[in-house]
Design a protein around this motif. Structure first.
Motif, PDB file in Angstrom:
ATOM      1  N   ASP A 329     -11.200   7.805   7.889  1.00 38.19           N
ATOM      2  CA  ASP A 329     -11.087   6.783   8.969  1.00 38.19           C
ATOM      3  C   ASP A 329      -9.692   6.255   9.230  1.00 38.19           C
ATOM      4  OD1 ASP A 329     -10.928   5.013   6.896  1.00 38.19           O
ATOM      5  OD2 ASP A 329     -12.465   3.719   7.514  1.00 38.19           O
ATOM      6  N   SER A 330      -9.534   5.559  10.220  1.00 37.51           N
ATOM      7  CA  SER A 330      -8.189   5.211  10.437  1.00 37.51           C
ATOM      8  C   SER A 330      -7.800   3.837   9.568  1.00 37.51           C
ATOM      9  CB  SER A 330      -7.938   4.573  12.101  1.00 37.51           C
ATOM     10  OG  SER A 330      -6.807   3.982  12.094  1.00 37.51           O
ATOM     11  N   GLY A 331      -6.524   3.818   9.239  1.00 39.41           N
ATOM     12  CA  GLY A 331      -6.031   2.673   8.493  1.00 39.41           C
ATOM     13  C   GLY A 331      -5.764   1.314   9.264  1.00 39.41           C
ATOM     14  N   ASP A 332      -5.849   1.566  10.696  1.00 42.87           N
ATOM     15  CA  ASP A 332      -5.678   0.568  11.460  1.00 42.87           C
ATOM     16  C   ASP A 332      -6.718  -0.628  11.382  1.00 42.87           C
ATOM     17  OD1 ASP A 332      -3.458   1.561  12.543  1.00 42.87           O
ATOM     18  OD2 ASP A 332      -4.588   2.703  14.229  1.00 42.87           O
ATOM     19  N   ARG A 333      -7.887  -0.347  10.803  1.00 40.05           N
ATOM     20  CA  ARG A 333      -8.928  -1.258  10.346  1.00 40.05           C
ATOM     21  C   ARG A 333      -8.541  -2.156   9.132  1.00 40.05           C
ATOM     22  NH1 ARG A 333     -14.305   2.831  11.250  1.00 40.05           N
ATOM     23  NH2 ARG A 333     -14.033   3.141  13.612  1.00 40.05           N
ATOM     24  N   TYR A 334      -7.528  -1.530   8.594  1.00 39.02           N
ATOM     25  CA  TYR A 334      -7.251  -2.505   7.178  1.00 39.02           C
ATOM     26  C   TYR A 334      -5.741  -3.166   7.490  1.00 39.02           C
ATOM     27  CZ  TYR A 334     -11.179   0.764   6.206  1.00 39.02           C
ATOM     28  OH  TYR A 334     -12.363   1.297   6.260  1.00 39.02           O
ATOM     29  N   SER A 335      -5.141  -3.576   8.534  1.00 39.98           N
ATOM     30  CA  SER A 335      -3.938  -4.055   8.791  1.00 39.98           C
ATOM     31  C   SER A 335      -3.856  -5.245   7.827  1.00 39.98           C
ATOM     32  CB  SER A 335      -3.738  -4.120  10.012  1.00 39.98           C
ATOM     33  OG  SER A 335      -3.771  -3.088  10.870  1.00 39.98           O
ATOM     34  N   ASP A 336      -4.821  -5.863   7.892  1.00 45.45           N
ATOM     35  CA  ASP A 336      -4.852  -7.320   7.250  1.00 45.45           C
ATOM     36  C   ASP A 336      -5.345  -7.224   5.507  1.00 45.45           C
ATOM     37  OD1 ASP A 336      -7.437  -6.845   7.709  1.00 45.45           O
ATOM     38  OD2 ASP A 336      -7.911  -8.707   8.420  1.00 45.45           O
ATOM     39  N   SER A 337      -5.482  -6.078   5.163  1.00 40.09           N
ATOM     40  CA  SER A 337      -5.829  -6.025   3.576  1.00 40.09           C
ATOM     41  C   SER A 337      -4.955  -4.831   3.053  1.00 40.09           C
ATOM     42  CB  SER A 337      -7.340  -5.548   3.799  1.00 40.09           C
ATOM     43  OG  SER A 337      -7.638  -4.451   4.297  1.00 40.09           O
ATOM     44  N   TYR A 338      -5.501  -3.621   3.000  1.00 43.87           N
ATOM     45  CA  TYR A 338      -4.896  -2.844   1.970  1.00 43.87           C
ATOM     46  C   TYR A 338      -3.314  -2.265   2.631  1.00 43.87           C
ATOM     47  CZ  TYR A 338      -9.659  -1.785   0.953  1.00 43.87           C
ATOM     48  OH  TYR A 338     -10.847  -1.793   0.670  1.00 43.87           O
ATOM     49  N   PHE A 339      -2.986  -2.586   3.850  1.00 44.59           N
ATOM     50  CA  PHE A 339      -1.611  -2.364   4.279  1.00 44.59           C
ATOM     51  C   PHE A 339      -0.581  -3.852   4.283  1.00 44.59           C
ATOM     52  CE2 PHE A 339      -3.621   1.345   5.494  1.00 44.59           C
ATOM     53  CZ  PHE A 339      -2.783   2.454   5.351  1.00 44.59           C
ATOM     54  N   SER A 340      -1.224  -4.674   3.903  1.00 47.52           N
ATOM     55  CA  SER A 340      -0.829  -6.112   3.733  1.00 47.52           C
ATOM     56  C   SER A 340      -0.144  -6.248   2.276  1.00 47.52           C
ATOM     57  CB  SER A 340      -1.765  -7.159   4.054  1.00 47.52           C
ATOM     58  OG  SER A 340      -1.263  -8.566   3.591  1.00 47.52           O
ATOM     59  N   ASP A 341       1.156  -6.528   2.025  1.00 50.00           N
ATOM     60  CA  ASP A 341       1.473  -6.572   0.633  1.00 50.00           C
ATOM     61  C   ASP A 341       1.132  -7.839   0.077  1.00 50.00           C
ATOM     62  OD1 ASP A 341       3.141  -4.248   0.686  1.00 50.00           O
ATOM     63  OD2 ASP A 341       5.078  -5.242   1.492  1.00 50.00           O
ATOM     64  N   GLU A 342       1.092  -9.071   1.113  1.00 50.88           N
ATOM     65  CA  GLU A 342       0.627 -10.247   0.633  1.00 50.88           C
ATOM     66  C   GLU A 342      -1.221 -10.229  -0.070  1.00 50.88           C
ATOM     67  OE1 GLU A 342      -0.315 -14.705   2.322  1.00 50.88           O
ATOM     68  OE2 GLU A 342       0.260 -13.176   3.662  1.00 50.88           O
ATOM     69  N   TRP A 343      -1.973  -9.335   0.676  1.00 49.54           N
ATOM     70  CA  TRP A 343      -3.201  -9.255   0.316  1.00 49.54           C
ATOM     71  C   TRP A 343      -3.293  -8.344  -0.958  1.00 49.54           C
ATOM     72  CZ3 TRP A 343      -6.341  -4.915  -0.716  1.00 49.54           C
ATOM     73  CH2 TRP A 343      -7.927  -5.247  -0.798  1.00 49.54           C
ATOM     74  N   VAL A 344      -2.325  -7.206  -1.031  1.00 52.22           N
ATOM     75  CA  VAL A 344      -2.439  -6.414  -2.394  1.00 52.22           C
ATOM     76  C   VAL A 344      -2.056  -7.353  -3.614  1.00 52.22           C
ATOM     77  CG1 VAL A 344      -1.190  -4.672  -3.382  1.00 52.22           C
ATOM     78  CG2 VAL A 344      -1.836  -4.457  -1.069  1.00 52.22           C
ATOM     79  N   ASN A 345      -0.889  -8.023  -3.411  1.00 47.50           N
ATOM     80  CA  ASN A 345      -0.565  -9.182  -4.530  1.00 47.50           C
ATOM     81  C   ASN A 345      -1.622 -10.001  -4.916  1.00 47.50           C
ATOM     82  OD1 ASN A 345       1.895  -7.735  -4.616  1.00 47.50           O
ATOM     83  ND2 ASN A 345       2.985  -8.971  -3.000  1.00 47.50           N
ATOM     84  N   GLU A 346      -2.253 -10.686  -3.970  1.00 49.76           N
ATOM     85  CA  GLU A 346      -3.351 -11.622  -4.155  1.00 49.76           C
ATOM     86  C   GLU A 346      -4.582 -10.961  -4.916  1.00 49.76           C
ATOM     87  OE1 GLU A 346      -4.608 -13.123  -0.657  1.00 49.76           O
ATOM     88  OE2 GLU A 346      -2.785 -14.523  -0.119  1.00 49.76           O
ATOM     89  N   GLN A 347      -4.709  -9.589  -4.649  1.00 45.82           N
ATOM     90  CA  GLN A 347      -5.828  -8.862  -5.581  1.00 45.82           C
ATOM     91  C   GLN A 347      -5.395  -8.444  -6.752  1.00 45.82           C
ATOM     92  OE1 GLN A 347      -9.102  -8.727  -4.078  1.00 45.82           O
ATOM     93  NE2 GLN A 347      -8.223  -9.924  -2.621  1.00 45.82           N
ATOM     94  N   GLY A 348      -4.214  -8.676  -7.101  1.00 44.20           N
ATOM     95  CA  GLY A 348      -3.481  -8.374  -8.613  1.00 44.20           C
ATOM     96  C   GLY A 348      -3.287  -6.886  -8.775  1.00 44.20           C
TER      97      GLY A 348
END
Length: 368
Positions: A329-348
């Motif tokens: 599937d397209s990564g456009d569905r995950y702009s606010d998660s897996y492609f967000s450095d802020e989200w990635v850091n928050e998840q550890g």
């Protein structure tokens, strides 16, 4: 005493079902097959490596993911079994992509659709379900989706599609334009037409079941590798030969990985399983997105991480050949998660190590 023979006749409902199947078949004919992309492996490797990697691009389906095939099969299965009729409320337990595709087919047939999804489902996926005319019903714990979907189907007098049970049943694994038949047809003029490996993730288990069965039915030498993210029951189940494993936490890679072993997962048609760290899945999704010039989803990252490992293994053994995996599937569905450095850091997540491994692989085809 009446001399009439008792008759119970339900044939009047057949006309609606016939038209529903016609609509789905017409939609299928309007849709071209999905592309098989050759991944640009580094030319610096030279002839000593000589292998090729292909991505079956399922994002080109009208609903944007691999799950479009599954949704179509589930609707046809339910229609032909007489479980869906005019006005039936269709219910599904889904983390997103399957529900998006099922909402599309429900809309095509003029049926109400309810998706039972975890509260953590990305807002973009919820919006896509709703844009297709579906309604989302949220549960707090992902393990609750099954029972809640069954309850809603009973209350509405509807039908629970149950992708996790019916995925391997609904798809004709012998052919009929399933994904396995499509892959081998598209590969037939390539340098290595019969892949050494096909790599897929396990969400429902239906895709691996279809491909594994088809490989055996056609007697291909191809082996099937299933990649599984952290906190998924499939890998430990396969490794330990058990089907009663239940995970305490849920997979953080949307679209694949389950807290329990789903009925559609058939371990006996799988040749190898690889457990992929979540950080590796995310790093690989970002890496592939950079190489292709467009975003791909995290399950594609999991797939490619597994494929890179197999290519390196083949190179180390001096074997040449092809490996095929899925761009699910397209990564456009995950702009606010897996492609967000802020989200990635928050998840550890720490992507440093996996990102380095990907660079080293593309430099000299080694896999640490």
């Amino acid at each position: 005493m009446s001399d009439r023979t008792p008759i119970a006749d339900r044939s009047l409902s057949r006309s609606w079902t016939d038209d529903a199947i016609r609509l789905i078949e017409a939609d299928t004919r309007r849709s071209a097959d999905t592309h098989l992309l050759r991944y640009p492996l580094p030319s610096a490797w030279g002839a000593d490596v000589g292998s090729a990697l292909y991505l079956k691009d399922e994002t080109t389906h009208i609903t944007g993911s691999l799950k479009h095939r599954l949704a179509r099969s589930l609707f046809l299965y339910a229609l032909c079994n007489g479980w869906i009729g005019e006005g039936t409320t269709v219910v599904e337990a889904s983390s997103g992509s399957t529900a998006i595709s099922e909402a599309y087919f429900a809309s095509l047939l003029g049926l109400p659709f309810i998706a039972v999804v975890p509260a953590t489902t990305s807002s973009s996926k919820v919006a896509l379900i709703e844009s297709q005319g579906g309604r989302c019903h949220f549960v707090q714990n992902s393990s609750e989706v099954y029972a809640e979907a069954e309850r809603l189907a009973r209350e509405t007098g509807g039908h629970y599609l149950d992708q996790f049970t019916n995925a391997e049943r609904a798809t004709d694994w012998r052919g009929n334009n399933n994904i396995a038949e499509s892959i081998f047809a598209q590969m037939q003029d390539e340098q290595y037409p019969v892949p050494e490996w096909i790599v897929v993730g396990a969400g429902t288990g239906g895709t691996s079941a279809t491909i594994g069965r088809y490989i055996r039915y056609r007697r291909h030498a191809t082996r099937l590798c299933v990649v599984d993210p952290e906190n998924s029951a499939f890998f430990p189940s396969y490794a330990e030969g058990r089907d009663d494993i239940v995970m305490a936490a849920s997979s953080r890679i949307e679209g694949i990985g389950r807290p329990r072993v789903e009925p559609s997962f058939l371990p006996d048609v799988v040749d190898r399983m690889v457990s992929v760290p979540d950080a590796a899945s995310i790093a690989a999704a970002r890496h592939v997105s950079t190489v292709l010039g467009r975003r791909v989803g995290p399950s594609t990252g999991t797939n490619v991480w597994g494929a890179f490992g197999l290519l390196a293994e083949m190179a180390a053994a001096g074997r040449h050949g092809s490996v095929v995996t899925l761009l699910a599937d397209s990564g456009d569905r995950y702009s606010d998660s897996y492609f967000s450095d802020e989200w990635v850091n928050e998840q550890g997540f720490d992507l440093t190590g996996p990102a380095r491994a990907l660079v080293e692989f593309e430099q000299d085809c080694t896999w640490s």
